[in-house]
Each structure stands twice: as structure tokens, then as C-alpha cells.
Design a protein around this motif. Sequence first.
Motif, mmCIF file in Angstrom:
data_model
loop_
_atom_site.group_PDB
_atom_site.id
_atom_site.type_symbol
_atom_site.label_atom_id
_atom_site.label_comp_id
_atom_site.label_asym_id
_atom_site.label_seq_id
_atom_site.Cartn_x
_atom_site.Cartn_y
_atom_site.Cartn_z
ATOM 1 N N THR A 23 16.321 30.716 -21.031
ATOM 2 C CA THR A 23 17.109 30.631 -22.006
ATOM 3 C C THR A 23 18.118 31.809 -21.896
ATOM 4 O OG1 THR A 23 15.570 29.623 -23.453
ATOM 5 C CG2 THR A 23 17.123 30.707 -24.441
ATOM 6 N N VAL A 24 17.693 33.091 -21.466
ATOM 7 C CA VAL A 24 18.407 34.284 -21.269
ATOM 8 C C VAL A 24 19.491 34.138 -20.268
ATOM 9 C CG1 VAL A 24 18.416 36.654 -20.874
ATOM 10 C CG2 VAL A 24 16.873 35.871 -22.440
ATOM 11 N N TYR A 25 19.071 33.622 -19.324
ATOM 12 C CA TYR A 25 19.963 33.409 -17.936
ATOM 13 C C TYR A 25 21.162 32.452 -18.313
ATOM 14 C CZ TYR A 25 16.347 35.791 -15.642
ATOM 15 O OH TYR A 25 15.162 36.567 -15.276
ATOM 16 N N LEU A 26 20.924 31.406 -19.187
ATOM 17 C CA LEU A 26 22.094 30.444 -19.224
ATOM 18 C C LEU A 26 22.857 30.730 -20.501
ATOM 19 C CD1 LEU A 26 23.009 27.643 -18.469
ATOM 20 C CD2 LEU A 26 21.473 26.486 -20.082
ATOM 21 N N LEU A 27 22.365 31.709 -21.143
ATOM 22 C CA LEU A 27 23.047 32.103 -22.286
ATOM 23 C C LEU A 27 24.687 32.417 -22.511
ATOM 24 C CD1 LEU A 27 21.880 33.923 -25.630
ATOM 25 C CD2 LEU A 27 23.673 34.851 -24.696
ATOM 26 N N MET A 57 26.715 30.915 -20.727
ATOM 27 C CA MET A 57 27.432 29.431 -20.792
ATOM 28 C C MET A 57 27.768 29.125 -21.931
ATOM 29 S SD MET A 57 28.417 28.126 -17.971
ATOM 30 C CE MET A 57 28.523 26.396 -17.789
ATOM 31 N N SER A 58 26.990 29.409 -23.144
ATOM 32 C CA SER A 58 27.194 28.885 -24.288
ATOM 33 C C SER A 58 28.378 29.635 -24.955
ATOM 34 C CB SER A 58 26.089 28.955 -25.218
ATOM 35 O OG SER A 58 25.729 30.426 -25.520
ATOM 36 N N LEU A 59 28.871 30.765 -24.519
ATOM 37 C CA LEU A 59 29.804 31.550 -25.024
ATOM 38 C C LEU A 59 31.474 31.031 -24.566
ATOM 39 C CD1 LEU A 59 28.028 34.971 -24.784
ATOM 40 C CD2 LEU A 59 28.195 33.694 -26.566
#
Lengths: 312, 326
Positions: free
Chosen positions: B139-143, B145-147
Motif C-alpha cells: 500500500t505504501v509503495y503504490l501510494l 500513484m494515487s496522487l
Amino acid sequence: MAATDAPGAPASGSDGDPTDDRSFADRLRATGARRIALYAALVALVAFYLSPLESGLMTAFKTQDAFFRTTPFAPPPPGGFTVEPWFEAFDRLSTGLINSALLAVPATVLSALLGSLAAYGLTNVDWRGQIAVLLLFVAGVFIPYQAVLVPLTRFWTIVDLPSLLSAFPPLAAKAGIIELIVTHVAYGIPITTVLFRAFYSTLDDEMLEAARLDGASTFRIYRRIVLPLSGPIFAVTLIYQFTQIWNDLLFALVLISDPNDQVVTLALNTLKGSMVQQYNLQMAGAFVAALPTLLVYVLFGEQFAEGVAGES
Amino acid sequence: MRRSIRRLFGGGSGNSDDARPDGGTVTTGRKSALALDGEFVQSLPFWVPPALLVGLFVYGAIGWNVLISLTDWSGLGQPDYGSLDLSMYARLVSDQSFIAAFRNTLVLLVAFTLASLLVGLAVAILIDRGIRFENGFRTVYLLPMSLSFVVTAIFWSWMYNPQVGVINEFLRAVGLGALAQQWISDPRFKLWAVIFALMWQFSGYCMVVYLAGLRAIPTEQYEAAKVDGASTVRMYRRVIIPQLRASTTSAAVVLMVFALKAFDFLFVLFGDTPGPAADILSVMMFREAFSTTNWAYGSAIATVLFALALGVIAPYLFVQYRRGEL
């Protein structure tokens, strides 16, 4: 759960050879050291991925004077703490937040719905040549938007939405947002179709065939069988599209001219440009603008991951 | 539900099963192509409305853009479709800023794609080592991408701040203060600073794609490599990574196409004039068309971008089509 079925998991003690105590202990120690190195690397990566957010968050709570004196990732020093930037950022971005919500919610729902319909018509209803049509949808995922930008603005100049909508004053007042909704729906359809198609091609053909033999119409099969099964893929698509549309700057930049129609990314960019030295305000603004997508991500991270993976 | 998501997850990122060497066999769950015409008619209401939107906004607009690039439209007037020629393209070839932007675009495309793939692969392998809190780490590593790029550009302009930015503070803290630079104002580093920040944002995406690829490799292959006494590094190099070709291809296509259209991040960081050291085609296109109203010239740059994107996606889609994976 995933950790247990992960391949290549090093021995966790139980499957070591118990008859040879010495080598077992050695192996355990070696494994232990490797495990520690592994977790150290993972934690270092966490620091790497979170440092821009962490330093931004800390800076947003510091006074102008404090953030130039302190290390960016340190918490605010005594006397240097303030929540003022958050209120000011929220104040400056509130119009943008409302407009972004008015844009993102309908555009997300519409593009997901149209993608679902298209994917059904091109996957579960069989006809010759559907692959050719599908290919055009898939290729649409990869179009660089720059290649359509000039015609897009020209199109919305020729299609004069405010006067077309003049019979409905509330809609005419938001013509800029409606232009953006239509635009985002149109450019969102390719990816939503691809996501739904990947899901629909896994549906049981025999089940649909049975319904067809029972005399159910194509529409009825969609309405009664396919749509009720689409819950999980709707979640994935809605979350993916919401994030994309909320985060977009380019389309808003070329289509929105009325300041009342500013979406939040535009407003945030303006804020950055006009408050060059006020990093605390900039950071608070970035968080305020990102909050909806961050919230969606924290709540539905799994679906978001499936959405971005399905893009390829 | 779980299973179907898995299939989507694996299928969407081209898992290794798809890379079977038996070429022409079309493996689909669809029925034969000899279907009733009635089906065709019944399918129309479902896909025609979305197809019309896509046809108009995507393909119609692309054609229109090429047409505009053949005019000499600029300023406030309207395009004159009466006299069409290639003068805008002739102008491109001799425009120094176009050549610089073209070169930078290629540097960005190659370096950003390679960096994101390598970091994503490394992170995916670490995640796949049977760790605890796997979901948390992922979850932290992909976070990022959501910004929005507007948000991440603001974060990174602060990270790269020469006086008190995290990057320079970190370098000073570990005794490498001599390496501290004006990352986003020095022409020597600008583009690389952008590439590094974009890698930060996209490597999580590569991790997701690679992780799906890794999970599709049967456990027996790990076991077999272990029985053969292969070291972990050797096992990954010889057995595992070669099977991730399909994941690499699909992630690389997405990254390369992104590199061609990357705009938001640079625009927020530098405005529409990043300078010759960091100017890329997508920013130049915007500047020419929307800042200086050289519409036809901007359209010509956009056509070049489209051709580059086509060069990336056409072979990919062709291979996908041949394998029956569309």
C-alpha cells in the motif's frame, strides 16, 4: 493470507532438518540475518516513498519562520506550530473542491457504465468483427492527449454549450464543467471498456448460453445476470476513474476559462504560482487537494491496484 | 469473486501463461466466429453509443489534428482548410527548440522507463519473499500513484529546494554535502530530477505488474531451483526473471506512452517554459498552441507525438492480437 502461499518463503523453522541440530541452528541464524536485511530494505523503501509526503505534512504545520529554520522532515519546533496554512489552503481551494466533485462523480459513473455496456456488447454477445472494434477501444487507452488537444478546444468552441443549455440556467452556469464531464467520459471509455472486458471474458459462457436458450433477450441477460455479477469490477473501475479524473490537470487547463469553473488541480497550480515562498501553504494545499483520492486509496487500495494493473 | 479478480489481475498484466511459445493458437473463451447476425444487431445498442463517443473524440480528433497541422492557422482566426501543405513540418526540422525537446523526450522515455522497471522489479522481488505485513508495504509503495501530478510536483519542488529541501539535507547529513545541487534550476540536473521524481511515482505501478507476474510462476519452479542448489540470486536471474518478459513488455508500453504525454508534472514545476534542458514535446506542444496560439505548429508537434506513441503501441497491440489476448 498472501504471505503463507507466497512462493520461495524461506524456511520458518518447521521444515528445517531436525536431526542435524547444529546446521539447523546455523541456518536459522543465517536466515535470521537475511530476514533482518530484507526488512531493513523494505523499511528504507517506506522512508523513500513516504518522505515527500512526510516532509510536506510537517512543513504544512510550521510557521513561515519555522520551516526555513528547521529540517523539513522534523516536526514543528516549539512556538513554530500553526494550523493557519490549512485554513487558508482550504479557503482558497474550496470552489475547486466543489467543482472537482461535480466533475469527477458524474464523469466516473458515466464512463464506467458506458464501459460496462461496450464491453458486454463486444465480449458476451458474439458477432463477427467485434475484435476490430475492440482493437480501436484498446488503442484508445494509449493515445497521448496532446494529439487531440487543439481539435478538442476547437470542438468546444464550435459546440457552444452555454447557449445550447440556455433553457436550463443552472446547467448553463456550469457549462465548463459539463464540457469537462463529456470530455472525461469520452476519453475514459477505452480504459473502462478494457477493464470490464477482462472481467466479462471470465464469465461462464454456458450460463449465458442457457439464459439465451430460455429465451432471455440480450438486454435481459445483461440486466439480470451480467450486471449483478459486475459489482467487483465496477468497484475497480469507479475507483480508478475517480482518481484519474480528480487528478487531471491538462483537460481542465485547456477547457476551463471561467474562474468559477476552476477544478481543484487548477486552483492548486494557481496557488503554487502565487505563493512561491509560502511552502507551508503550498503543502497544506497539496494535502487538501489530494485528500479525496488519498482517502479512496486508503479505503480501496486493492481495487486501485487492480485498476492500474489492468491498464496494461 | 476472489478468483475472478485474480484472473483479471493476472490477465491484465500479461502473466507468464500468456507467453506460451505456440504462437498462433488463439485461446479465448469466446464461441466460434460463425455467430448469428441476430447477435450482431442485438449487440449494437450496447457498444455503438460508446463507440461513437470514442470515434468522435479520439479518432475524429486525431484526424482533425493532422488536418490542422497542414494549415497555417495561428492567432485568433479560424483554420483555413483551403491551402494545405507540410510547411509546419518543414519548420519543425529546422527549429532548435524542437530538436532539443525531441532529444529530451527520448532521454525521458528511455531513462524513466528503465529506472521505473528496475526499481519496480527489485521492490516486487523483496515483497515476494514471503514477508509479513505485505499489504501494508504494498500500500505504501503504490501510494504515490494515487496522487495528482500537481500534488507530487509541489512535494518535489520542496524536496529539491536547494537550501532546506530533503534531498540536500539528506546529502549533508550523510557527509555528501558537496553533492548538494540546485536540482530543478541547474540545467545539468533538471531533467534528471524530473525523471527521478516520476520514477518515485511510477515504480509502485511496476511493482504491482511484476508482482502479478511473479505470483503466476508455479511454486515448483522455486522448489526445483532450490533442490538444484541454486543460490537465490542465481535462481532469480536464471529462472524467475526470464519468465517476467510479458510483465516487462506491458509495463514498458504503459511507461513509454506515459513518458510521451507527461505534461502535468513538468508544467506545475516549470510552467510552460522549462528551458532547453528540460523541455519535452508535450510541453512544447502546449506552449506553441495554447500560449502563443501557433495552433497549426502545435498540432504538428502533436502529430509527431502521436506517431511516436503509435510506434510504441502498434507492435504491442499487433502481438497481443495475434496471440488472441485482446
